[in-house]
Design a protein around this motif. Structure first.
Motif, PDB file in Angstrom:
ATOM      1  N   ASP A  29       0.828  -1.212   0.000  1.00 47.52           N
ATOM      2  CA  ASP A  29       0.000   0.000   0.000  1.00 47.52           C
ATOM      3  C   ASP A  29       0.856   1.253   0.000  1.00 47.52           C
ATOM      4  OD1 ASP A  29      -2.252  -1.556   0.026  1.00 47.52           O
ATOM      5  OD2 ASP A  29      -2.537  -1.435   2.204  1.00 47.52           O
ATOM      6  N   HIS A  30       2.105   1.112   0.451  1.00 46.18           N
ATOM      7  CA  HIS A  30       3.044   2.241   0.468  1.00 46.18           C
ATOM      8  C   HIS A  30       4.194   2.004  -0.516  1.00 46.18           C
ATOM      9  CE1 HIS A  30       0.946   2.611   4.373  1.00 46.18           C
ATOM     10  NE2 HIS A  30       1.084   3.905   4.171  1.00 46.18           N
ATOM     11  N   ALA A  31       3.889   1.306  -1.610  1.00 52.40           N
ATOM     12  CA  ALA A  31       4.824   1.084  -2.729  1.00 52.40           C
ATOM     13  C   ALA A  31       6.051   0.271  -2.328  1.00 52.40           C
ATOM     14  CB  ALA A  31       5.254   2.420  -3.341  1.00 52.40           C
ATOM     15  N   VAL A  32       5.894  -0.645  -1.386  1.00 53.73           N
ATOM     16  CA  VAL A  32       6.980  -1.544  -1.003  1.00 53.73           C
ATOM     17  C   VAL A  32       6.601  -2.952  -1.428  1.00 53.73           C
ATOM     18  CG1 VAL A  32       8.413  -2.440   0.871  1.00 53.73           C
ATOM     19  CG2 VAL A  32       7.549  -0.085   0.984  1.00 53.73           C
ATOM     20  N   GLU A  33       7.366  -3.519  -2.357  1.00 57.12           N
ATOM     21  CA  GLU A  33       7.036  -4.847  -2.875  1.00 57.12           C
ATOM     22  C   GLU A  33       7.417  -5.941  -1.880  1.00 57.12           C
ATOM     23  OE1 GLU A  33       5.295  -5.254  -5.375  1.00 57.12           O
ATOM     24  OE2 GLU A  33       5.449  -3.394  -6.529  1.00 57.12           O
ATOM     25  N   LYS A  34       6.846  -7.125  -2.099  1.00 64.04           N
ATOM     26  CA  LYS A  34       7.061  -8.252  -1.190  1.00 64.04           C
ATOM     27  C   LYS A  34       8.540  -8.585  -0.968  1.00 64.04           C
ATOM     28  CE  LYS A  34       3.294 -10.050   0.632  1.00 64.04           C
ATOM     29  NZ  LYS A  34       2.538 -11.088  -0.051  1.00 64.04           N
ATOM     30  N   PRO A  35       9.385  -8.645  -2.004  1.00 62.00           N
ATOM     31  CA  PRO A  35      10.810  -8.960  -1.757  1.00 62.00           C
ATOM     32  C   PRO A  35      11.471  -8.005  -0.778  1.00 62.00           C
ATOM     33  CG  PRO A  35      10.311  -9.166  -4.090  1.00 62.00           C
ATOM     34  CD  PRO A  35       9.095  -8.554  -3.457  1.00 62.00           C
ATOM     35  N   ALA A  36      11.147  -6.710  -0.877  1.00 59.28           N
ATOM     36  CA  ALA A  36      11.742  -5.729   0.036  1.00 59.28           C
ATOM     37  C   ALA A  36      11.208  -5.919   1.457  1.00 59.28           C
ATOM     38  CB  ALA A  36      11.455  -4.311  -0.455  1.00 59.28           C
ATOM     39  N   GLN A  37       9.932  -6.291   1.574  1.00 62.56           N
ATOM     40  CA  GLN A  37       9.357  -6.557   2.895  1.00 62.56           C
ATOM     41  C   GLN A  37      10.063  -7.736   3.555  1.00 62.56           C
ATOM     42  OE1 GLN A  37       5.020  -6.886   2.765  1.00 62.56           O
ATOM     43  NE2 GLN A  37       5.007  -5.671   0.886  1.00 62.56           N
ATOM     44  N   ILE A  38      10.214  -8.812   2.799  1.00 64.86           N
ATOM     45  CA  ILE A  38      10.866 -10.012   3.334  1.00 64.86           C
ATOM     46  C   ILE A  38      12.319  -9.727   3.680  1.00 64.86           C
ATOM     47  CG2 ILE A  38      11.632 -12.341   2.732  1.00 64.86           C
ATOM     48  CD1 ILE A  38       9.025 -12.671   1.190  1.00 64.86           C
ATOM     49  N   ASP A  39      12.973  -8.918   2.843  1.00 64.74           N
ATOM     50  CA  ASP A  39      14.373  -8.588   3.109  1.00 64.74           C
ATOM     51  C   ASP A  39      14.512  -7.839   4.438  1.00 64.74           C
ATOM     52  OD1 ASP A  39      17.223  -8.358   2.202  1.00 64.74           O
ATOM     53  OD2 ASP A  39      16.731  -6.220   2.292  1.00 64.74           O
ATOM     54  N   LEU A  40      13.589  -6.912   4.717  1.00 63.42           N
ATOM     55  CA  LEU A  40      13.650  -6.175   5.986  1.00 63.42           C
ATOM     56  C   LEU A  40      13.420  -7.118   7.170  1.00 63.42           C
ATOM     57  CD1 LEU A  40      13.950  -3.594   7.570  1.00 63.42           C
ATOM     58  CD2 LEU A  40      11.514  -3.118   7.184  1.00 63.42           C
ATOM     59  N   LEU A  41      12.492  -8.045   7.020  1.00 63.92           N
ATOM     60  CA  LEU A  41      12.270  -9.025   8.084  1.00 63.92           C
ATOM     61  C   LEU A  41      13.499  -9.897   8.301  1.00 63.92           C
ATOM     62  CD1 LEU A  41       8.611 -10.214   7.355  1.00 63.92           C
ATOM     63  CD2 LEU A  41       9.375  -8.796   9.259  1.00 63.92           C
ATOM     64  N   ASN A  42      14.123 -10.337   7.202  1.00 62.33           N
ATOM     65  CA  ASN A  42      15.323 -11.171   7.309  1.00 62.33           C
ATOM     66  C   ASN A  42      16.453 -10.432   8.006  1.00 62.33           C
ATOM     67  OD1 ASN A  42      14.202 -13.412   6.056  1.00 62.33           O
ATOM     68  ND2 ASN A  42      14.885 -12.824   4.017  1.00 62.33           N
ATOM     69  N   ARG A  43      16.650  -9.156   7.621  1.00 59.81           N
ATOM     70  CA  ARG A  43      17.730  -8.379   8.235  1.00 59.81           C
ATOM     71  C   ARG A  43      17.436  -8.082   9.705  1.00 59.81           C
ATOM     72  NH1 ARG A  43      18.151  -3.480   5.947  1.00 59.81           N
ATOM     73  NH2 ARG A  43      16.473  -3.662   4.429  1.00 59.81           N
ATOM     74  N   SER A  44      16.159  -7.882  10.042  1.00 55.39           N
ATOM     75  CA  SER A  44      15.791  -7.660  11.448  1.00 55.39           C
ATOM     76  C   SER A  44      16.106  -8.895  12.282  1.00 55.39           C
ATOM     77  CB  SER A  44      14.299  -7.329  11.556  1.00 55.39           C
ATOM     78  OG  SER A  44      13.987  -6.151  10.852  1.00 55.39           O
ATOM     79  N   LEU A  45      15.701 -10.060  11.776  1.00 51.81           N
ATOM     80  CA  LEU A  45      15.952 -11.306  12.502  1.00 51.81           C
ATOM     81  C   LEU A  45      17.445 -11.587  12.613  1.00 51.81           C
ATOM     82  CD1 LEU A  45      14.339 -13.549  13.877  1.00 51.81           C
ATOM     83  CD2 LEU A  45      14.410 -14.822  11.737  1.00 51.81           C
ATOM     84  N   LYS A  46      18.188 -11.305  11.552  1.00 46.45           N
ATOM     85  CA  LYS A  46      19.639 -11.508  11.560  1.00 46.45           C
ATOM     86  C   LYS A  46      20.296 -10.617  12.615  1.00 46.45           C
ATOM     87  CE  LYS A  46      23.575 -11.607   8.315  1.00 46.45           C
ATOM     88  NZ  LYS A  46      24.480 -10.598   8.864  1.00 46.45           N
ATOM     89  N   TYR A  47      19.818  -9.387  12.734  1.00 45.64           N
ATOM     90  CA  TYR A  47      20.359  -8.460  13.728  1.00 45.64           C
ATOM     91  C   TYR A  47      20.188  -9.039  15.140  1.00 45.64           C
ATOM     92  CZ  TYR A  47      21.036  -4.115  16.375  1.00 45.64           C
ATOM     93  OH  TYR A  47      21.489  -3.164  17.252  1.00 45.64           O
ATOM     94  N   PHE A  48      18.982  -9.506  15.444  1.00 48.08           N
ATOM     95  CA  PHE A  48      18.724 -10.039  16.785  1.00 48.08           C
ATOM     96  C   PHE A  48      19.453 -11.365  17.013  1.00 48.08           C
ATOM     97  CE2 PHE A  48      15.259  -6.991  16.721  1.00 48.08           C
ATOM     98  CZ  PHE A  48      15.188  -6.590  18.042  1.00 48.08           C
ATOM     99  N   ASN A  49      19.666 -12.127  15.951  1.00 47.01           N
ATOM    100  CA  ASN A  49      20.420 -13.379  16.084  1.00 47.01           C
ATOM    101  C   ASN A  49      21.881 -13.122  16.415  1.00 47.01           C
ATOM    102  OD1 ASN A  49      18.933 -15.807  15.825  1.00 47.01           O
ATOM    103  ND2 ASN A  49      18.539 -15.355  13.676  1.00 47.01           N
ATOM    104  N   GLU A  50      22.438 -12.073  15.855  1.00 48.07           N
ATOM    105  CA  GLU A  50      23.881 -11.817  15.971  1.00 48.07           C
ATOM    106  C   GLU A  50      24.248 -10.935  17.158  1.00 48.07           C
ATOM    107  OE1 GLU A  50      25.015 -10.204  12.211  1.00 48.07           O
ATOM    108  OE2 GLU A  50      24.960 -12.155  11.182  1.00 48.07           O
ATOM    109  N   LYS A  51      23.352 -10.076  17.596  1.00 46.47           N
ATOM    110  CA  LYS A  51      23.673  -9.107  18.636  1.00 46.47           C
ATOM    111  C   LYS A  51      23.387  -9.660  20.032  1.00 46.47           C
ATOM    112  CE  LYS A  51      24.783  -5.513  16.008  1.00 46.47           C
ATOM    113  NZ  LYS A  51      26.045  -4.742  16.112  1.00 46.47           N
ATOM    114  N   GLU A  52      24.242  -9.311  20.968  1.00 42.16           N
ATOM    115  CA  GLU A  52      24.007  -9.630  22.374  1.00 42.16           C
ATOM    116  C   GLU A  52      23.239  -8.512  23.056  1.00 42.16           C
ATOM    117  OE1 GLU A  52      24.758 -12.465  23.886  1.00 42.16           O
ATOM    118  OE2 GLU A  52      25.553 -13.264  22.001  1.00 42.16           O
TER     119      GLU A  52
END
Length: 360
Positions: free
Chosen positions: A241-264
């Motif tokens: 709805d705000h011109a963000v396609e599915k691949p970009a949405q998934i990429d942000l979720l992946n990077r968010s999860l990766k951040y929490f996986n790697e950071k203490e």
């Protein structure tokens, strides 16, 4: 000298045990209260089965405190808390009286027609390891489902074996359970629930109507809230709805999860700069965070220790798959810029174009 684990129930000892039967009040099922405790010979096969049944469902995860009942100001008005406090103060004198009170409170909370009656086991437990401390606990366990068993008896005088059918509680699955640990009494004790995958009436009445719990604001709580907020931001704001396609949405979720996986340690500025990156998206995320806190009525902290257990339990919410026409799935785990979406006017169909260097 061996290091004490943060959470360990492997050496817990059963000190006292009673069973009450609690029916569904609105279905006019009875409540039957025991007069005496049950004694089980230590380390017998029955003892081991009972302890496994009580404890094997409890894993590191969210903790709770007793909350104030509706219309009250303090958790000290919570009747399960009051009964718990009395048992901890003098278990041998208070256990039977207070366990009967707990059973009656559960009976009063069992008003929805879908709530099943069953046996309520109440136990005093010793040597629980929680957050590195060895503490006592009170366990409340409810058995609602019965299974049929075939029992083969002794050989009879005529040379055959007797076969009987009986009904009983399967030790493979605990229906409802909680452990109330003797620590943080000034905040409403530490309480752990047996995980429930659903938010049905049957699951929530135990937590909300009977026990009346609120989340303990610890690292698990803060980590889970932020992960939930990341998923909500993508679903509600960072979307098509705000011109963000599915691949970009998934990429942000992946990077968010990766951040929490790697950071203490979590730091919101570091997260925004290294995960969200784009100034407009960061501004939208900050606005969403304010709304999230107001709607959920929970605090969202900007710095905390990352709970790896909360990350593990939240992974299933982070969807990395684009589902097309119910038969085609595209999994994106990175490089979302190599995936382009388009529309073919001749076929009157949407498409995804994927660019890559090597095929494995």
């Amino acid at each position: 000298m061996s290091k004490i684990k943060s959470f360990d129930l492997s050496n817990v000892k059963l000190s006292q045990l009673v069973i009450h039967k609690v029916g569904n009040k609105t279905q006019e099922e009875p409540i039957e209260l025991a007069e005496f405790e049950i004694e089980i010979e230590n380390y017998s096969p029955l003892y081991k089965s009972v302890m496994d049944y009580f404890l094997k469902s409890f894993k590191p995860g969210p903790m709770y405190h007793f909350a104030a009942p509706e219309g009250q100001e303090s958790f000290t008005d919570n009747e399960v808390f009051v009964a718990t406090e009395a048992i901890f103060s003098n278990p041998y004198e208070q256990f039977m009286t207070r366990s009967r009170e707990m059973a009656e409170l559960l009976f009063e909370a069992s008003t929805h027609p879908r709530i099943k009656g069953g046996e309520l086991f109440i136990a005093v437990l010793r040597d629980c390891v929680v957050d590195g401390d060895v503490v006592d606990a009170i366990g409340l366990f409810k058995a609602e489902h019965k299974e049929m068993f075939l029992t083969v008896g002794d050989k009879t005088d005529v040379g055959n074996f007797e076969l009987e059918q009986s009904e009983g509680v399967s030790v493979k699955k605990l229906d409802k359970g909680c452990l109330i640990f003797k620590c943080e009494e000034e905040k409403g004790f530490k309480v752990m629930l047996k995980d429930s995958p659903t938010k049905s009436v049957e699951a929530l009445y135990w937590k909300e109507s009977f026990l009346q719990l609120k989340p303990r604001e610890d690292n698990f709580f803060h980590t889970k809230n932020y992960l939930d907020m990341c998923v909500g931001f993508v679903e509600e704001v960072f979307n098509e709805d705000h011109a963000v396609e599915k691949p970009a949405q998934i990429d942000l979720l992946n990077r968010s999860l990766k951040y929490f996986n790697e950071k203490e340690d979590f730091n919101v500025v570091d997260f925004e700069n290294n995960v969200i990156e784009e100034p407009e998206a960061i501004e939208a995320f900050q606005e969403y965070k304010v709304d999230f806190q107001e709607k959920k009525e929970i605090p969202v902290f900007d710095e905390f220790k990352v709970s790896k257990e909360a990350v593990r339990k939240s992974k299933k919410e982070f969807k990395s798959i684009i589902k097309l026409d119910k038969k085609i799935n595209i999994t994106i785990s990175g490089n979302e810029q190599n995936v382009e979406k388009g529309y073919d006017s001749e076929r009157n169909m949407n498409y995804y174009m994927i660019f890559f260097n090597e095929e494995e």
